[in-house]
Design an enzyme around this catalytic site. Sequence first.
Site, PDB file in Angstrom:
ATOM      1  N   SER A 153       0.867  -1.203  -0.404  1.00 30.75           N
ATOM      2  CA  SER A 153       0.163  -0.132   0.309  1.00 30.75           C
ATOM      3  C   SER A 153       0.556   1.209  -0.114  1.00 30.75           C
ATOM      4  O   SER A 153       1.698   0.596   0.585  1.00 30.75           O
ATOM      5  CB  SER A 153      -1.031  -0.510   0.957  1.00 30.75           C
ATOM      6  N   TYR A 166      -1.171  -0.859  10.351  1.00 29.53           N
ATOM      7  CA  TYR A 166      -1.407  -0.930   9.242  1.00 29.53           C
ATOM      8  C   TYR A 166      -0.678  -0.241   8.759  1.00 29.53           C
ATOM      9  O   TYR A 166       0.692  -1.077   7.157  1.00 29.53           O
ATOM     10  CB  TYR A 166      -2.775  -0.011   8.444  1.00 29.53           C
TER      11      TYR A 166
END
Length: 284
Positions: A153, A166
């Site tokens: 990501s 995350y």
Amino acid sequence: MEDKRKNIAIITGASSGIGESFVKYVAEDKGLFGGSPLEEIWIVARRESRLLELKEKLSDDRIRVVPCDLSSSVDKIEDLLKQEDPRIGLLINCAGLGKKGPVADRPAGDLEDTLDLNCTGLSVLTRICLPYMISRTSPFSRKDGPRIINIASSAAFLPQPGFASYAASKSFVVSFSRALDMELRPQGIAVTTVCPGPVRTEFEQLATDGKSKDFTGFRKYVSADPGKLAKASLRASKAGRHMFVYGISQKALHLVSKIVPSYWIIRMEGAALNKAGNEGETAK
Ligand SMILES: NC(=O)c1ccc[n+]([C@@H]2O[C@H](COP(=O)([O-])OP(=O)(O)OC[C@H]3O[C@@H](n4cnc5c(N)ncnc54)[C@H](OP(=O)(O)O)[C@@H]3O)[C@@H](O)[C@H]2O)c1
């Protein structure tokens, strides 16, 4: 001697979003993966009903539903690999999750779930698949050998106050995948690390515990379609790319993260998070 073993793809996170789109485009692709066409596509996630629906929708006999909770163990897939002894032409590690909010406000279990799936699940699954990834092509060609696509990501570029575990887990994915790509070059196995920004899937809803279904503000305008992302990622993998940052806005962010001192950006993000938190407190 001809290798009679089945050539397969394994795609995790296949029950929704980006992973589901990967299944569609991989099934459509009649090209070579690891030197020959795919004979089976193993689709992995916890929700078996969703996987069965996808198999029915695509009506492709090569699809094999493999329900598995990757955050607890990959033993089920390891056993299946030992039993079937296939060749793996393509592995797509797409399963992932994130929970938004300051670390102190989230249950400790959320941290565990995030790291278990995004880091341990991804790396251990990759490890158990490696013995089945055998290049039949020249070790100098990254384009025709078996391939791994790991979904990271743009959150990996910098620490993110408010999404700390995350972002850290995705930094792990980038670091692990880039190193692995170098380790596997002599064997003709290519690892492509994909870094998308916001993508329109169920992810945001799960990350905010159902509070926000869609992206808002700037993120709404730069959010990507999961199908287009999956298609472009497959292309990048076939082209032998080791790193694929998807979309102009995320490429710009990647560049900024390399040239602007990271402390400044993290401080701005932290200030924005604290301001939003204080406004929430006042509104209560
Ligand atoms: N959407 C975004 O904005 C965005 C941006 C950048 C990167 N990503 C990354 O893209 C990947 C795919 O996310 P998405 O956007 O497609 O989100 P999604 O629609 O929520 O899909 C997540 C997938 O992961 C699977 N999964 C979750 N927990 C699992 C577990 N314990 N064991 C096995 N499978 C599990 C889910 O299936 P089950 O629930 O059925 O198990 C689902 O198929 C993730 O790695 C995510 O971090 C997403």
